[in-house]
Design an enzyme around this catalytic site. Sequence first.
Site, PDB file in Angstrom:
ATOM      1  CG  HIS A 250     -37.014  11.723  76.037  1.00 56.71           C
ATOM      2  ND1 HIS A 250     -37.674  10.778  76.782  1.00 56.71           N
ATOM      3  CD2 HIS A 250     -36.063  11.057  75.347  1.00 56.71           C
ATOM      4  CE1 HIS A 250     -37.128   9.594  76.555  1.00 56.71           C
ATOM      5  NE2 HIS A 250     -36.155   9.730  75.692  1.00 56.71           N
ATOM      6  CD  GLU A 303     -31.862   9.643  69.002  1.00 53.80           C
ATOM      7  OE1 GLU A 303     -30.754   9.365  68.531  1.00 53.80           O
ATOM      8  OE2 GLU A 303     -32.783   8.824  69.115  1.00 53.80           O
TER       9      GLU A 303
HETATM   10  N1  COA Z   1     -38.751  21.174  68.401  1.00 54.95           N
HETATM   11  C1  COA Z   1     -39.786  22.019  68.360  1.00 54.95           C
HETATM   12  N2  COA Z   1     -40.966  21.807  68.967  1.00 54.95           N
HETATM   13  C2  COA Z   1     -41.085  20.657  69.654  1.00 54.95           C
HETATM   14  C3  COA Z   1     -40.051  19.721  69.746  1.00 54.95           C
HETATM   15  C4  COA Z   1     -38.834  20.023  69.088  1.00 54.95           C
HETATM   16  N3  COA Z   1     -37.811  19.172  69.110  1.00 54.95           N
HETATM   17  N4  COA Z   1     -40.454  18.679  70.486  1.00 54.95           N
HETATM   18  C5  COA Z   1     -41.722  18.938  70.849  1.00 54.95           C
HETATM   19  N5  COA Z   1     -42.113  20.141  70.350  1.00 54.95           N
HETATM   20  C6  COA Z   1     -43.408  20.774  70.529  1.00 54.95           C
HETATM   21  C7  COA Z   1     -44.409  20.228  69.514  1.00 54.95           C
HETATM   22  O1  COA Z   1     -44.403  20.973  68.323  1.00 54.95           O
HETATM   23  C8  COA Z   1     -45.703  20.346  70.261  1.00 54.95           C
HETATM   24  O2  COA Z   1     -46.151  21.674  70.168  1.00 54.95           O
HETATM   25  P1  COA Z   1     -47.728  22.027  69.991  1.00 54.95           P
HETATM   26  O3  COA Z   1     -48.379  21.481  71.231  1.00 54.95           O
HETATM   27  O4  COA Z   1     -47.737  23.518  69.881  1.00 54.95           O
HETATM   28  O5  COA Z   1     -48.151  21.303  68.751  1.00 54.95           O
HETATM   29  C9  COA Z   1     -45.313  20.098  71.728  1.00 54.95           C
HETATM   30  O6  COA Z   1     -43.924  20.401  71.806  1.00 54.95           O
HETATM   31  C10 COA Z   1     -45.537  18.665  72.156  1.00 54.95           C
HETATM   32  O7  COA Z   1     -45.038  17.794  71.154  1.00 54.95           O
HETATM   33  P2  COA Z   1     -45.264  16.201  71.185  1.00 54.95           P
HETATM   34  O8  COA Z   1     -44.824  15.601  69.890  1.00 54.95           O
HETATM   35  O9  COA Z   1     -46.662  15.911  71.643  1.00 54.95           O
HETATM   36  O10 COA Z   1     -44.279  15.793  72.374  1.00 54.95           O
HETATM   37  P3  COA Z   1     -43.785  14.359  72.731  1.00 54.95           P
HETATM   38  O11 COA Z   1     -43.254  14.430  74.108  1.00 54.95           O
HETATM   39  O12 COA Z   1     -44.800  13.337  72.434  1.00 54.95           O
HETATM   40  O13 COA Z   1     -42.587  14.151  71.674  1.00 54.95           O
HETATM   41  C11 COA Z   1     -40.518  13.785  70.665  1.00 54.95           C
HETATM   42  C12 COA Z   1     -41.333  13.684  71.959  1.00 54.95           C
HETATM   43  C13 COA Z   1     -39.108  13.265  70.938  1.00 54.95           C
HETATM   44  C14 COA Z   1     -41.157  12.901  69.555  1.00 54.95           C
HETATM   45  C15 COA Z   1     -40.472  15.253  70.199  1.00 54.95           C
HETATM   46  O14 COA Z   1     -39.966  16.049  71.229  1.00 54.95           O
HETATM   47  C16 COA Z   1     -39.669  15.432  68.909  1.00 54.95           C
HETATM   48  O15 COA Z   1     -40.237  15.268  67.811  1.00 54.95           O
HETATM   49  N6  COA Z   1     -38.366  15.810  69.000  1.00 54.95           N
HETATM   50  C17 COA Z   1     -37.523  15.998  67.822  1.00 54.95           C
HETATM   51  C18 COA Z   1     -37.061  14.666  67.256  1.00 54.95           C
HETATM   52  C19 COA Z   1     -36.040  13.976  68.156  1.00 54.95           C
HETATM   53  O16 COA Z   1     -35.151  14.605  68.708  1.00 54.95           O
HETATM   54  N7  COA Z   1     -36.186  12.656  68.250  1.00 54.95           N
HETATM   55  C20 COA Z   1     -35.312  11.837  69.076  1.00 54.95           C
HETATM   56  C21 COA Z   1     -36.015  11.422  70.328  1.00 54.95           C
HETATM   57  S1  COA Z   1     -34.956  10.612  71.488  1.00 54.95           S
END
Ligand code: COA
Length: 365
Positions: A250, A303
């Site tokens: 998140h 979610e």
């Molecule tokens: N599964 C696997 N790896 C994940 C992950 C997940 N659900 N969420 C984050 N990571 C990893 C990324 O691959 C990244 O790794 P890296 O640094 O080696 O490339 C690291 O964690 C940071 O990711 P980032 O996208 O910068 O984190 P964020 O805090 O900006 O992203 C989300 C938040 C929600 C977009 C992200 O966690 C995600 O894509 N989750 C899955 C989709 C989801 O559940 N969406 C609903 C959100 S309410």
Amino acid sequence: MSEVADFKPGLEGVVAVETEIAEPDREGGVLRYRGVDIEELVGQYPYENVWGLLVDNDLSSVMPAPEPHEPTGLTGNAPADLQAETARLAGLWKLGKLNEISDDQARTDLGRLSSQMMGIVARSARIADGNTDAVPDELVDQGKTAAERFLLRWRGEADPKAVRAIDTYWICTAEHGLNASTFTARVTASTGADCGAALSSAVGALSGPLHGGAPAYVKPMLEEVAATDDPETWVRDTLDSGKRIMGFGHRIYRAEDPRSRILKQTARELGSPQIEIAERLEEAALAELEKRHPERPLKTNVEYYSAVVLDIAEVPPPLAPAMFACSRVAGWSAHILEQKRTGRLFRPSARYVGPAPRPLSSSVS
Ligand code: COA
């Protein structure tokens, strides 16, 4: 130039408004509406009172019951139907511009639109199910809560478990600060547009998969894992192939998302057939994500168990964004009113990075 130095793609971390509506407590894993912990609301008050808490700061105030209105031209694509019909209602009801009407009038308009929007989604879902007939108003009016009326309008019946599942989901996702759709609603409201325009533009923003669509991906994932009956291997293979596990991580919460905790409990209490595989996958995913990202807490987000709870009510995955829109009518309405009170038009800046001044002849290829 400060605007160049301050550029943040996606506006991440930029404080664009001050709000009294909701407070996601990032470290403590708590979400409060007007200071009230949502865990205290679920099961105590139905969604329509939570609407009153968010919009009027008063739990005894409720979203009004919908007035008679039969939308025309619905297609069964719920977000598109909702966006179009909400905008059309502004014309039909001759809603006034936000900069010309009183706060009380705006509150009335938002109440009328909110309850009508739930009915639009229910009717659209009924069409998507292949029905051509509408459920009579007399039957829908027997529903005691907004969730019950929604199910009656959709299916002509309201199973109590489905009512509780939808009510809990709506309360948990009613408001969450300045996300993309709420920001959109505020930007539109800041121009002085009417409440129908502000709410329908929020629906448009929410219809994209990056905002309102993730539960749609969780159900197929759970089915895939259930078929292998080996969550640990499935998690490792998924992460090894560079994919993300839907429903984890998140932007805001560094602790457990409180909404996930409540929804999990509800799924258990309502005897979800998916709860066992969901909990096994969650355990495997949390362990593996912690091993691979010790620097970054990647916890279960809203979610994941939203999908499990919506499945109890047999909400098909494609309807998930519109269900989310139903819950957000409260948060959007509260923010539209708050924005109206500030009276300040949004007008951020863009940094120009295009071609330098050049002759007209050089712009033809
Ligand atoms: N599964 C696997 N790896 C994940 C992950 C997940 N659900 N969420 C984050 N990571 C990893 C990324 O691959 C990244 O790794 P890296 O640094 O080696 O490339 C690291 O964690 C940071 O990711 P980032 O996208 O910068 O984190 P964020 O805090 O900006 O992203 C989300 C938040 C929600 C977009 C992200 O966690 C995600 O894509 N989750 C899955 C989709 C989801 O559940 N969406 C609903 C959100 S309410």
